[in-house]
Design an enzyme around this catalytic site. Structure first.
Site, PDB file in Angstrom:
ATOM      1  N   LYS A 130     -10.408  -3.803  -4.214  1.00  6.66           N
ATOM      2  CA  LYS A 130     -11.311  -2.663  -4.301  1.00  6.66           C
ATOM      3  C   LYS A 130     -10.674  -1.505  -5.051  1.00  6.66           C
ATOM      4  CE  LYS A 130     -13.559  -3.496   0.158  1.00  6.66           C
ATOM      5  NZ  LYS A 130     -13.314  -3.299   1.599  1.00  6.66           N
ATOM      6  N   LYS A 167      -4.333 -10.007  -6.958  1.00  7.26           N
ATOM      7  CA  LYS A 167      -5.585 -10.363  -6.285  1.00  7.26           C
ATOM      8  C   LYS A 167      -6.691  -9.367  -6.655  1.00  7.26           C
ATOM      9  CE  LYS A 167      -5.121  -8.063  -1.903  1.00  7.26           C
ATOM     10  NZ  LYS A 167      -4.839  -8.017  -0.504  1.00  7.26           N
ATOM     11  N   LYS A 188       0.818  -1.226   0.000  1.00  4.44           N
ATOM     12  CA  LYS A 188       0.000   0.000   0.000  1.00  4.44           C
ATOM     13  C   LYS A 188       0.840   1.260   0.000  1.00  4.44           C
ATOM     14  CE  LYS A 188      -4.447  -1.453   1.821  1.00  4.44           C
ATOM     15  NZ  LYS A 188      -5.521  -1.115   2.750  1.00  4.44           N
TER      16      LYS A 188
HETATM   17  P1  AMP Z   1     -10.788  -5.659   2.866  1.00  7.17           P
HETATM   18  O1  AMP Z   1     -11.600  -5.337   1.671  1.00  7.17           O
HETATM   19  O2  AMP Z   1      -9.317  -5.533   2.590  1.00  7.17           O
HETATM   20  O3  AMP Z   1     -11.211  -4.969   4.108  1.00  7.17           O
HETATM   21  O4  AMP Z   1     -11.014  -7.220   3.136  1.00  7.17           O
HETATM   22  C1  AMP Z   1     -12.146  -7.747   3.826  1.00  7.17           C
HETATM   23  C2  AMP Z   1     -12.071  -9.265   3.843  1.00  7.17           C
HETATM   24  O5  AMP Z   1     -12.119  -9.783   2.519  1.00  7.17           O
HETATM   25  C3  AMP Z   1     -10.778  -9.810   4.473  1.00  7.17           C
HETATM   26  O6  AMP Z   1     -11.092 -10.974   5.230  1.00  7.17           O
HETATM   27  C4  AMP Z   1      -9.939 -10.169   3.286  1.00  7.17           C
HETATM   28  O7  AMP Z   1      -9.008 -11.194   3.558  1.00  7.17           O
HETATM   29  C5  AMP Z   1     -10.989 -10.629   2.292  1.00  7.17           C
HETATM   30  N1  AMP Z   1     -10.526 -10.420   0.910  1.00  7.17           N
HETATM   31  C6  AMP Z   1     -10.207  -9.239   0.321  1.00  7.17           C
HETATM   32  N2  AMP Z   1      -9.826  -9.409  -0.954  1.00  7.17           N
HETATM   33  C7  AMP Z   1      -9.898 -10.757  -1.190  1.00  7.17           C
HETATM   34  C8  AMP Z   1      -9.646 -11.580  -2.329  1.00  7.17           C
HETATM   35  N3  AMP Z   1      -9.240 -11.064  -3.488  1.00  7.17           N
HETATM   36  N4  AMP Z   1      -9.841 -12.924  -2.206  1.00  7.17           N
HETATM   37  C9  AMP Z   1     -10.255 -13.462  -1.030  1.00  7.17           C
HETATM   38  N5  AMP Z   1     -10.507 -12.743   0.079  1.00  7.17           N
HETATM   39  C10 AMP Z   1     -10.342 -11.402   0.008  1.00  7.17           C
END
Ligand code: AMP
Ligand code: TRP
Length: 332
Positions: A197, A194, A111
């Protein structure tokens, strides 16, 4: 006692990776554990967030969770900044965790990019707030996607160091729960990245707010190769985009990858994709519709979060008091 805590950043574009890697698993777990789910708005502002968007995104993530099947009466659902004990415990952890530990965090490196000196102090200390989120409830299990594994190891190290520094067994060492066929959903445009967002291409991800036509278009345009579906998992070893779509299909249908592979072995990906479109639309369509309905009533979402925060505060406050006593802070 077993207790679950997990969080999502309300930073917009809730996507299929969030759903399959995290939220869908939470829906399954809510019947087996006491669960606390949080919109981590204080984590979100470690990178710039437009205030109006942050408010809107907080409601949207809450709507997404409820629409996906998380019951806000049964579980505790709230936004982080409504429970001050998270930030209060995070300060204590800022003084327990070591610079060297945080320097190893790959999410910070990703990041902050090349401009490390310009990153916020909050982005660097981010994992300590995450440890506090979990441990302020003495949560024992943390269901997340694979990308959060390193942060969970840090939370365990921090709990352990606190316990040994103060000669106590106060904090449990929280266990990650990483399961399902899609613990790491990849970008639809590049199987090495990956799904995220913040990817500038909207075609890289399926958003939980996408309508059926958009989902269909994105899956049809998803990158694949010229080969048909193989009949063994090894056959996908050097085909990350194909492997990703298989994982998505398996996770959406709650089956394992080998069973799905057997069904499609020898068939072209164009055929596989059209079945994937039908499956994705059938799972995500109703969630999308329910999210829209909930978003039309923001005051209802706000009331749910306020009630959740009250319940969260009732658990967190006594634990913070105990921590303050252990540390030796005079209290009112
Ligand atoms: P975040 O959007 O970073 O707050 O992630 C929220 C949840 O979604 C966390 O448990 C992450 O590990 C999961 N997550 C985010 N991106 C992915 C992805 N590409 N594949 C699987 N899990 C994800
Ligand atoms: N860091 C997590 C992410 O980016 C979000 C998060 C914050 C979290 N606090 C948490 C996840 C506590 C699990 C437990 O996905």
């Amino acid at each position: 006692m077993q207790r679950i805590f997990s969080g999502v950043q309300p930073t917009g574009n809730l996507h299929l990776g969030n759903y399959l890697g995290a939220i869908r698993n939470w829906v399954h777990l809510q019947n087996q554990y006491e669960c606390i789910f949080c919109m981590v708005d204080q984590h979100a502002i470690t990178v710039w967030q437009d205030p109006k968007e942050l408010t809107r995104n907080t409601r949207e993530v809450a709507a997404g969770m409820i629409a996906a099947g998380i019951d806000p009466d049964k579980n505790v659902l709230f936004n982080q900044s409504m429970v001050p004990a998270h930030a209060q415990l995070a300060w204590v952890f800022n003084c327990v965790a070591r610079m060297g530990w945080l320097n190893r965090m790959t999410q910070f490196k990703e990041k902050a990019g090349k401009h490390k000196e310009n990153a916020s102090v909050g982005l660097f200390a981010y994992p300590n707030l995450m440890s506090a989120d979990i441990l302020i409830y003495k949560a024992t299990h943390v269901p997340v996607g694979e990308d959060q594994k390193q942060h969970l190891e840090l939370a365990r190290d921090t709990a352990q160091k606190f316990n040994s520094d103060y000669g106590t067994a106060f904090f449990p060492l929280p266990e990650p729960l990483i399961f399902g066929a899609a613990t790491r959903v990849m970008s639809l445009r590049d199987g090495a990245k990956k799904m995220s967002k913040s990817d500038e291409s909207d075609y890289s991800r399926i958003n939980m707010t996408d309508d059926a036509d958009t989902i269909a278009l994105k899956i049809r345009k998803a990158k694949t190769d010229l080969f048909p579906m193989p009949d063994t998992v090894e056959g996908l070893a050097d085909r990350p985009e194909a492997a990703n779509l298989l994982g998505i299909y398996a996770a959406l249908s709650d089956r394992d990858k080998t069973a799905v592979m057997a069904q499609f072995a020898g068939r072209q990906f164009s055929e596989f994709k059209s079945e994937l479109v039908d499956l994705a639309v059938s799972v995500l369509g109703p969630i999308n519709a329910e999210m829209k309905r909930l978003m039309a009533e923001p005051s209802h979402i706000d009331a749910v979060l306020r009630k959740g925060a009250e319940r969260a505060n009732a658990i967190a406050e006594p634990i913070l008091k105990d921590v303050y006593d252990i540390v030796g802070f005079l209290r009112p």
